[in-house]
Design a protein around this motif. Structure first.
Motif, PDB file in Angstrom:
ATOM      1  N   ARG A 283       0.852  -1.202   0.000  1.00  0.00           N
ATOM      2  CA  ARG A 283       0.000   0.000   0.000  1.00  0.00           C
ATOM      3  C   ARG A 283       0.886   1.251   0.000  1.00  0.00           C
ATOM      4  O   ARG A 283       0.630   2.219  -0.713  1.00  0.00           O
ATOM      5  N   LEU A 284       1.967   1.216   0.798  1.00  0.00           N
ATOM      6  CA  LEU A 284       2.878   2.379   0.851  1.00  0.00           C
ATOM      7  C   LEU A 284       3.615   2.555  -0.468  1.00  0.00           C
ATOM      8  O   LEU A 284       3.839   3.673  -0.938  1.00  0.00           O
ATOM      9  N   MET A 285       3.990   1.424  -1.086  1.00  0.00           N
ATOM     10  CA  MET A 285       4.691   1.490  -2.384  1.00  0.00           C
ATOM     11  C   MET A 285       3.818   2.218  -3.407  1.00  0.00           C
ATOM     12  O   MET A 285       4.281   3.081  -4.156  1.00  0.00           O
ATOM     13  N   GLU A 286       2.526   1.852  -3.420  1.00  0.00           N
ATOM     14  CA  GLU A 286       1.603   2.466  -4.397  1.00  0.00           C
ATOM     15  C   GLU A 286       1.326   3.923  -4.048  1.00  0.00           C
ATOM     16  O   GLU A 286       1.325   4.791  -4.916  1.00  0.00           O
ATOM     17  N   ARG A 287       1.137   4.193  -2.743  1.00  0.00           N
ATOM     18  CA  ARG A 287       0.775   5.556  -2.319  1.00  0.00           C
ATOM     19  C   ARG A 287       1.872   6.562  -2.678  1.00  0.00           C
ATOM     20  O   ARG A 287       1.591   7.685  -3.054  1.00  0.00           O
ATOM     21  N   TYR A 288       3.142   6.149  -2.553  1.00  0.00           N
ATOM     22  CA  TYR A 288       4.233   7.115  -2.750  1.00  0.00           C
ATOM     23  C   TYR A 288       5.059   6.836  -3.998  1.00  0.00           C
ATOM     24  O   TYR A 288       6.181   7.331  -4.127  1.00  0.00           O
ATOM     25  N   ALA A 289       4.490   6.066  -4.916  1.00  0.00           N
ATOM     26  CA  ALA A 289       5.246   5.626  -6.097  1.00  0.00           C
ATOM     27  C   ALA A 289       5.856   6.788  -6.888  1.00  0.00           C
ATOM     28  O   ALA A 289       6.942   6.650  -7.458  1.00  0.00           O
ATOM     29  N   ASP A 290       5.196   7.943  -6.897  1.00  0.00           N
ATOM     30  CA  ASP A 290       5.708   9.064  -7.682  1.00  0.00           C
ATOM     31  C   ASP A 290       6.815   9.825  -6.969  1.00  0.00           C
ATOM     32  O   ASP A 290       7.464  10.691  -7.555  1.00  0.00           O
ATOM     33  N   ARG A 291       7.058   9.525  -5.669  1.00  0.00           N
ATOM     34  CA  ARG A 291       8.048  10.308  -4.928  1.00  0.00           C
ATOM     35  C   ARG A 291       9.221   9.520  -4.379  1.00  0.00           C
ATOM     36  O   ARG A 291      10.307  10.058  -4.212  1.00  0.00           O
ATOM     37  N   ILE A 292       8.993   8.265  -4.053  1.00  0.00           N
ATOM     38  CA  ILE A 292      10.094   7.473  -3.474  1.00  0.00           C
ATOM     39  C   ILE A 292       9.893   6.000  -3.827  1.00  0.00           C
ATOM     40  O   ILE A 292       8.755   5.528  -3.926  1.00  0.00           O
ATOM     41  N   ASN A 293      11.017   5.324  -4.002  1.00  0.00           N
ATOM     42  CA  ASN A 293      10.979   3.904  -4.329  1.00  0.00           C
ATOM     43  C   ASN A 293      10.945   3.116  -3.015  1.00  0.00           C
ATOM     44  O   ASN A 293      11.971   2.943  -2.379  1.00  0.00           O
ATOM     45  N   ILE A 294       9.758   2.678  -2.618  1.00  0.00           N
ATOM     46  CA  ILE A 294       9.657   1.874  -1.389  1.00  0.00           C
ATOM     47  C   ILE A 294       9.806   0.405  -1.771  1.00  0.00           C
ATOM     48  O   ILE A 294       9.150  -0.087  -2.690  1.00  0.00           O
ATOM     49  N   ILE A 295      10.724  -0.260  -1.058  1.00  0.00           N
ATOM     50  CA  ILE A 295      11.063  -1.646  -1.411  1.00  0.00           C
ATOM     51  C   ILE A 295      10.782  -2.554  -0.206  1.00  0.00           C
ATOM     52  O   ILE A 295      11.202  -2.237   0.912  1.00  0.00           O
ATOM     53  N   PRO A 296      10.059  -3.662  -0.407  1.00  0.00           N
ATOM     54  CA  PRO A 296       9.822  -4.562   0.733  1.00  0.00           C
ATOM     55  C   PRO A 296      11.082  -5.349   1.066  1.00  0.00           C
ATOM     56  O   PRO A 296      11.797  -5.780   0.148  1.00  0.00           O
ATOM     57  N   LEU A 297      11.359  -5.543   2.355  1.00  0.00           N
ATOM     58  CA  LEU A 297      12.513  -6.380   2.721  1.00  0.00           C
ATOM     59  C   LEU A 297      12.244  -7.809   2.269  1.00  0.00           C
ATOM     60  O   LEU A 297      13.138  -8.507   1.796  1.00  0.00           O
ATOM     61  N   ALA A 298      10.972  -8.246   2.394  1.00  0.00           N
ATOM     62  CA  ALA A 298      10.555  -9.569   1.904  1.00  0.00           C
ATOM     63  C   ALA A 298       9.073  -9.480   1.558  1.00  0.00           C
ATOM     64  O   ALA A 298       8.354  -8.694   2.176  1.00  0.00           O
ATOM     65  N   GLN A 299       8.651 -10.287   0.594  1.00  0.00           N
ATOM     66  CA  GLN A 299       7.221 -10.261   0.244  1.00  0.00           C
ATOM     67  C   GLN A 299       6.469 -11.237   1.144  1.00  0.00           C
ATOM     68  O   GLN A 299       5.948 -12.251   0.693  1.00  0.00           O
ATOM     69  N   ALA A 300       6.443 -10.920   2.433  1.00  0.00           N
ATOM     70  CA  ALA A 300       5.883 -11.845   3.412  1.00  0.00           C
ATOM     71  C   ALA A 300       4.492 -11.390   3.839  1.00  0.00           C
ATOM     72  O   ALA A 300       4.333 -10.292   4.377  1.00  0.00           O
ATOM     73  N   THR A 301       3.498 -12.234   3.586  1.00  0.00           N
ATOM     74  CA  THR A 301       2.135 -11.870   3.980  1.00  0.00           C
ATOM     75  C   THR A 301       1.717 -12.692   5.200  1.00  0.00           C
ATOM     76  O   THR A 301       2.230 -13.782   5.426  1.00  0.00           O
ATOM     77  N   CYS A 302       0.771 -12.160   5.977  1.00  0.00           N
ATOM     78  CA  CYS A 302       0.283 -12.887   7.155  1.00  0.00           C
ATOM     79  C   CYS A 302      -0.983 -13.657   6.753  1.00  0.00           C
ATOM     80  O   CYS A 302      -2.012 -13.038   6.478  1.00  0.00           O
ATOM     81  N   PRO A 303      -0.907 -14.993   6.718  1.00  0.00           N
ATOM     82  CA  PRO A 303      -2.070 -15.776   6.266  1.00  0.00           C
ATOM     83  C   PRO A 303      -3.300 -15.585   7.153  1.00  0.00           C
ATOM     84  O   PRO A 303      -4.419 -15.731   6.684  1.00  0.00           O
TER      85      PRO A 303
END
Ligand code: 13P
Ligand code: SF4
Length: 349
Positions: A283-303
């Motif tokens: 959600r943060l990656m999409e929200r700020y895509a035009d201003r900063i490159n937010i990168i996940p440390l891991a693509q870990a979701t909580c089941p």
């Protein structure tokens, strides 16, 4: 990520309108976008617990995991009903501390004559919170763990922190408690007679969040720093001390969101790495895509967090009057569990 179907979203919105002031929907930051778009209040564990007492609506639908809905039951007004759209949405970490084991360990530790103060991370069952309340302890969240650990130290000879060994160690490290004064015990309490345990200031329950402990590794932090020199890695304190020690900051979901917002506004860093549950990071990656490159440390979701979705939210709202998916708590556990929660809210106004 699955796209919301228009008709489900429309039906949820129609029901929200129908119930009006009689309904408030709360959601944790880890919830799916298809759920978050319908919630009235989104927050971290502390914020959501704090907001319950001010809610007047008759029905509160909690989009999160079971322990959060149980805490809401404790803080709700008489006559208010709490709903969780999927009762199997539990927290893997909360399952690692059973109330009977915690009680047995506390009894054994207290029998030595030392005053052991239990401090339970909010990610624990209501039954565990009741045991903690009975032993004079309190609850904490990742937002206030430091304040609450200091409080717990001031109340006795040693602290039993549970269930998250990582939040316990990370918080103690931030307070400057030497590593040799922090000892991990086993849930069966078989080594409580050792000198190591007898001399420790902080006893750690052997629990963890599998998502943060097993999927976020120290070498991932090093890798990011190598590719983006000078850029920060911020993580949730449920990550191991190995990971947190290499990072540029650690804090609750609310802290991570605030830091992402500040970084996007300042636009000084080309990239920012965030280590926590992926639905929030995405959600943060999409929200700020035009201003900063937010990168996940891991693509870990909580089941468990993923179990609440738009379909289960809709089904809950459609059957609200029949009480389907209502969460109730055992009467006898209420008072001691509430004591442990209230001690937190009073210490962290
Ligand atoms: P927060 O208290 O930061 O909202 O985190 C809750 C949680 O379950 C993290 O895994
Ligand atoms: Fe529990 Fe971990 Fe999921 Fe948070 S991310 S709810 S600690 S299993």
């Amino acid at each position: 990520m699955e796209q919301m179907t228009g008709s489900t979203a429309d039906r949820i919105e129609a029901l929200r309108k129908k119930y009006g002031k009689d309904l408030v929907i709360l959601g944790h930051h880890y919830q799916l976008d298809e759920v978050v778009q319908h919630v009235d209040i989104v927050g971290d564990s502390l914020e959501l617990a704090r907001r319950i007492p001010e809610i007047e609506a008759r029905n509160i639908v909690f989009c999160g995991v079971y322990f959060m809905a149980e805490s809401a039951c404790l803080l709700a007004r008489p006559g208010q009903k709490i709903f969780l759209p999927d009762h199997s949405a539990d927290c893997a970490m909360a399952r690692m501390a059973k109330a009977a084991d915690v009680e047995k360990v506390l009894e054994k530790l207290s029998a030595t004559g030392r005053k052991i103060v239990p401090l339970a991370y909010v990610n624990s069952s209501l039954a565990v919170k009741a045991v903690v309340g009975r032993f004079g302890g309190a609850v904490c969240t990742s937002s206030n763990a430091k304040v609450m650990l200091e409080w717990a130290f001031s109340q006795g000879d040693a602290v039993l922190f549970l269930p998250d060994r990582n939040l316990g160690r990370n918080t103690a490290n931030a307070l400057g408690i030497p590593a040799e004064q922090q000892v991990e015990i086993d849930a069966a309490g078989t080594m409580l007679d050792s000198d190591e345990v007898k001399n420790a200031r902080l006893l750690l329950w052997p629990g963890c969040c599998p998502i943060h402990e097993r999927l976020m590794k120290p070498e991932m932090v090093d890798e990011f720093h190598k590719h983006f020199p000078g850029c920060r890695v911020l993580v949730h304190p449920e990550c191991t001390p190995d990971v947190v020690g290499r990072c540029d900051g650690a804090g609750s979901t609310a802290f991570l969101i605030k830091e992402a917002e500040k970084a996007a506004e300042a636009a000084l860093e080309p990239a920012l790495c965030i280590g926590t549950e992926f639905h929030l990071v995405h959600r943060l990656m999409e929200r700020y895509a035009d201003r900063i490159n937010i990168i996940p440390l891991a693509q870990a979701t909580c089941p468990d967090m993923e179990k609440v979705d738009a379909a289960s939210l809709l089904a809950t709202l459609e059957q609200l009057e029949q009480g389907v998916n209502e969460v109730t708590v055992e009467e006898a556990l209420k008072a001691p569990a509430r004591d442990s929660l209230v001690r937190m809210l009073e210490n962290c106004r």
